[in-house]
Scaffold this motif. Structure first.
Motif, short mmCIF file in Angstrom:
data_model
loop_
_atom_site.label_atom_id
_atom_site.label_comp_id
_atom_site.label_asym_id
_atom_site.label_seq_id
_atom_site.Cartn_x
_atom_site.Cartn_y
_atom_site.Cartn_z
N PHE A 9 -1.85 9.69 -1.63
CA PHE A 9 -0.39 9.43 -2.97
C PHE A 9 -0.32 11.26 -2.78
O PHE A 9 -1.69 11.47 -2.71
CB PHE A 9 -1.16 9.11 -3.74
N THR A 10 0.60 11.37 -3.46
CA THR A 10 0.30 12.56 -4.30
C THR A 10 0.72 12.89 -5.16
O THR A 10 -0.01 11.08 -5.97
CB THR A 10 2.43 12.93 -3.56
N ARG A 12 1.98 12.82 -8.01
CA ARG A 12 3.31 12.05 -8.59
C ARG A 12 3.18 10.41 -7.98
O ARG A 12 3.47 9.45 -9.14
CB ARG A 12 4.93 12.51 -8.18
N HIS A 13 2.52 10.11 -7.30
CA HIS A 13 2.03 8.51 -6.60
C HIS A 13 1.12 8.14 -7.63
O HIS A 13 1.33 6.98 -7.56
CB HIS A 13 1.96 8.96 -5.37
N ARG A 14 0.55 8.74 -8.13
CA ARG A 14 -1.01 8.23 -8.34
C ARG A 14 -0.97 8.32 -9.87
O ARG A 14 -1.07 7.53 -10.41
CB ARG A 14 -1.89 9.75 -7.67
N ARG A 17 1.14 5.27 -10.48
CA ARG A 17 0.33 4.24 -9.99
C ARG A 17 -0.76 4.02 -11.53
O ARG A 17 -0.57 2.33 -12.02
CB ARG A 17 -0.49 3.82 -8.82
#
Length: 191
Positions: A9-10, A12-14, A17
């Motif tokens: 995950f990038t 940004r995704h982390r 989340r």
């Protein structure tokens, strides 16, 4: 079901989340507490009900808080106009690249401005606001909330200032000028 490994995950995704996980956890626990409180009155005799609601609310409040550090994107928009009676939208972005708009209600704008301008500045620093300290007759619409100041005893003229801090700085500068004049007069024997 396949799951994507965390390391893929990038940032940004982390970050997204983490935010979503905290919001969902808070929502589920709060909803459970609300449902328990809405049970029919004949369930009141259950001795654990009150404790369950209390614990669920405490867990909801203590779920991992989301701390999202934002950097100002360098702009403020006024979708309804620039008057202090209108809202402002401050454009920001997180370290992970998530765009965030902070909406400031009209009654909050002056309070926010005063909190942002609390740092100490040299009274001789020039204000970056265009027109602040000007002696020109400016358009009153552009000067809503500004102060026009003339300090008696100085050779200065009426000047416009954008904030109470700028007015205070102007008064401090005038005070220095007047004190220096008094000191010169005293040394010359005029006092």
């Amino acid at each position: 079901m396949k799951h994507t490994p965390e390391h893929l995950f990038t940032a940004r995704h982390r970050a997204l989340r983490k935010i979503l996980g905290s919001v969902v956890r808070f929502g589920v626990l709060s909803d459970a507490a609300d449902q328990i409180e809405r049970l029919p009155q004949d369930w009141e005799l259950d001795p654990g009900r009150g404790d369950a609601v209390l614990h669920l609310r405490q867990w909801a409040q203590s779920s991992t808080p989301v701390a999202l550090n934002l950097d100002w994107a360098g702009s403020v928009d006024y979708p309804d106009g620039t008057a202090l009676t209108e809202r402002a939208v401050i454009r920001c972005a997180s370290d992970a690249g998530i765009a965030v708009n902070v909406k400031i209600l009209p009654e909050q704008r002056v309070r926010l401005a005063s909190l942002l301008d609390m740092e100490l500045r040299d009274v001789h620093d020039v204000c970056p606001t265009q027109g602040c300290g000007s002696d020109h007759d400016l358009d009153p619409v552009d000067l809503f909330g500004w102060t026009r100041l003339l300090v008696a005893g100085t050779d200065d003229v009426y000047r416009w200032y954008c904030t109470p801090t700028c007015v205070s700085n102007a008064l401090a500068r005038a005070g220095e000028t007047l004190a220096a004049a008094d000191q010169r007069a005293e040394l010359d024997g005029d006092l």
